[in-house]
Design an enzyme around this catalytic site. Sequence first.
Site, PDB file in Angstrom:
ATOM      1  N   THR A 143      90.955  73.727  11.934  1.00 44.28           N
ATOM      2  CA  THR A 143      92.053  73.094  11.211  1.00 44.28           C
ATOM      3  C   THR A 143      92.395  71.768  11.852  1.00 44.28           C
ATOM      4  OG1 THR A 143      94.387  73.237  10.580  1.00 44.28           O
ATOM      5  CG2 THR A 143      93.737  74.504  12.498  1.00 44.28           C
ATOM      6  N   ASP A 145      95.126  70.352  11.523  1.00 48.44           N
ATOM      7  CA  ASP A 145      96.539  70.395  11.899  1.00 48.44           C
ATOM      8  C   ASP A 145      96.766  70.897  13.318  1.00 48.44           C
ATOM      9  OD1 ASP A 145      97.394  69.460   9.426  1.00 48.44           O
ATOM     10  OD2 ASP A 145      97.473  71.471   8.565  1.00 48.44           O
ATOM     11  N   MET A 191      98.421  63.642   7.969  1.00 52.14           N
ATOM     12  CA  MET A 191      98.593  65.051   7.639  1.00 52.14           C
ATOM     13  C   MET A 191      99.413  65.762   8.716  1.00 52.14           C
ATOM     14  SD  MET A 191      94.830  66.041   6.131  1.00 52.14           S
ATOM     15  CE  MET A 191      94.300  65.424   4.514  1.00 52.14           C
ATOM     16  N   LEU A 299      90.393  60.339   4.489  1.00 52.77           N
ATOM     17  CA  LEU A 299      89.664  59.524   5.459  1.00 52.77           C
ATOM     18  C   LEU A 299      89.791  60.074   6.870  1.00 52.77           C
ATOM     19  CD1 LEU A 299      90.644  55.954   4.178  1.00 52.77           C
ATOM     20  CD2 LEU A 299      88.598  57.297   3.619  1.00 52.77           C
TER      21      LEU A 299
END
Length: 421
Positions: A143, A145, A191, A299
């Site tokens: 991930t 994140d 993000m 991107l």
Amino acid sequence: MKLKKNIFYAQSGGVTAVINASAAGVIETARKHKNRIGKVYAGRNGIIGALTEDLIDTSRESAAAIRKLRHTPAGAFGSCRYKLKSVEENRRQYERLIDVFEAHNIGYFLYNGGGDSADTCLKISRLSKTLNYPIQAIHIPKTVDNDLPITDNCPGFGSVAKYIAVSTREASFDVASMAKTSTKVFVLEVMGRHAGWIAAAGGMAADSKTEIPIIVLFPEIRFNRKKFMAQVKHNVAAHGYVSVVVSEGVRDGRGKFLSDQGLVDAFGHAQLGGVAPLVANMVKQDLGYKFHWAVADYLQRSARHIASKTDVEQAHAVGKAAVRMALNGDNEVMPTIVRISDKPYRWKIGKAALGRVANVEKMMPRSFIDKDGFGITRKCRAYLAPLMRGEDYPPYKNSLPDYVQLKNTPVPKKLTSVFKL
């Protein structure tokens, strides 16, 4: 003679610059154990491939093609945002998975994804026992994140962090050049729904040798418009400009996402996006500064051309480890990255029970965020630096990265029933 079990491997959720390195680790390791493992079947478009019996025979790919996965971004077999409902809500979905696994002699389920994928992995393993077709389920962490618990970091994050730090530095040089008569505030949206790890990487663009005024807006810190404007004004007065890195998940004082569109995605999460222009326009309204904004979007997670070498190596390592854990008889586990030291940076592979991973998010510790809430601390820098370290450039051909596109040969279907999503 006992038939060798096959592996089912699938990629889930948002892809990364290095998830295919994990796939390469799985396939290459499995091929070294042909005496114990049959074939590696990949799900076309993630778990949907299992539900619809749309499997890919990776044995039809050459060793050279599988090696090239290590430097190819995105999901080579296709991924999906498709969350299985609970067993109580839709038991038939899980029964269908077991039917497909049994039909294709699959004994190992290797799911490459984030927290929701860990939960799916755990549910399938537990239900398979009650249906008398036990499946060894291994979750492979992935991930951007960086919010999975237990593991020190998540494969995919280091490369995103590097991309954001590089982009913030380069854009800041641009803005500094034009600030006298043009743009004074640049806003970059990154993000990070609940955790500010990616936003924190923007702070790495500045260091003791490269002084850049940067404001970071974290999801962990409630947005205070008045305090933010004062910080922007201070930096513009002192430096002539400022760069702002804002996480998509920044919330206001009431706890509401600044960029909440009132929509939800396939996982039931609020659909976010558009916080950069929102913040930039606030600056224009309150301070009158000319601005530019950008959204890193796909991107940031697909930029294999400047991927972190550490990230590539760790992504490949967790893929290898997943197969070895399966062969060792492990079930309902996830290979983890264990940090041994910062200087020199050393790490090893560990193991976590899926029950401790599923549906748990790891946020930025407050000790990683400056007291004023707009920057990162030395402790955070020590954590981030080795994850971004090193270059592992892909080969180039005709001036462009030479990425592989697999044949993805389908496995003949064996079930007569058709499953509708």
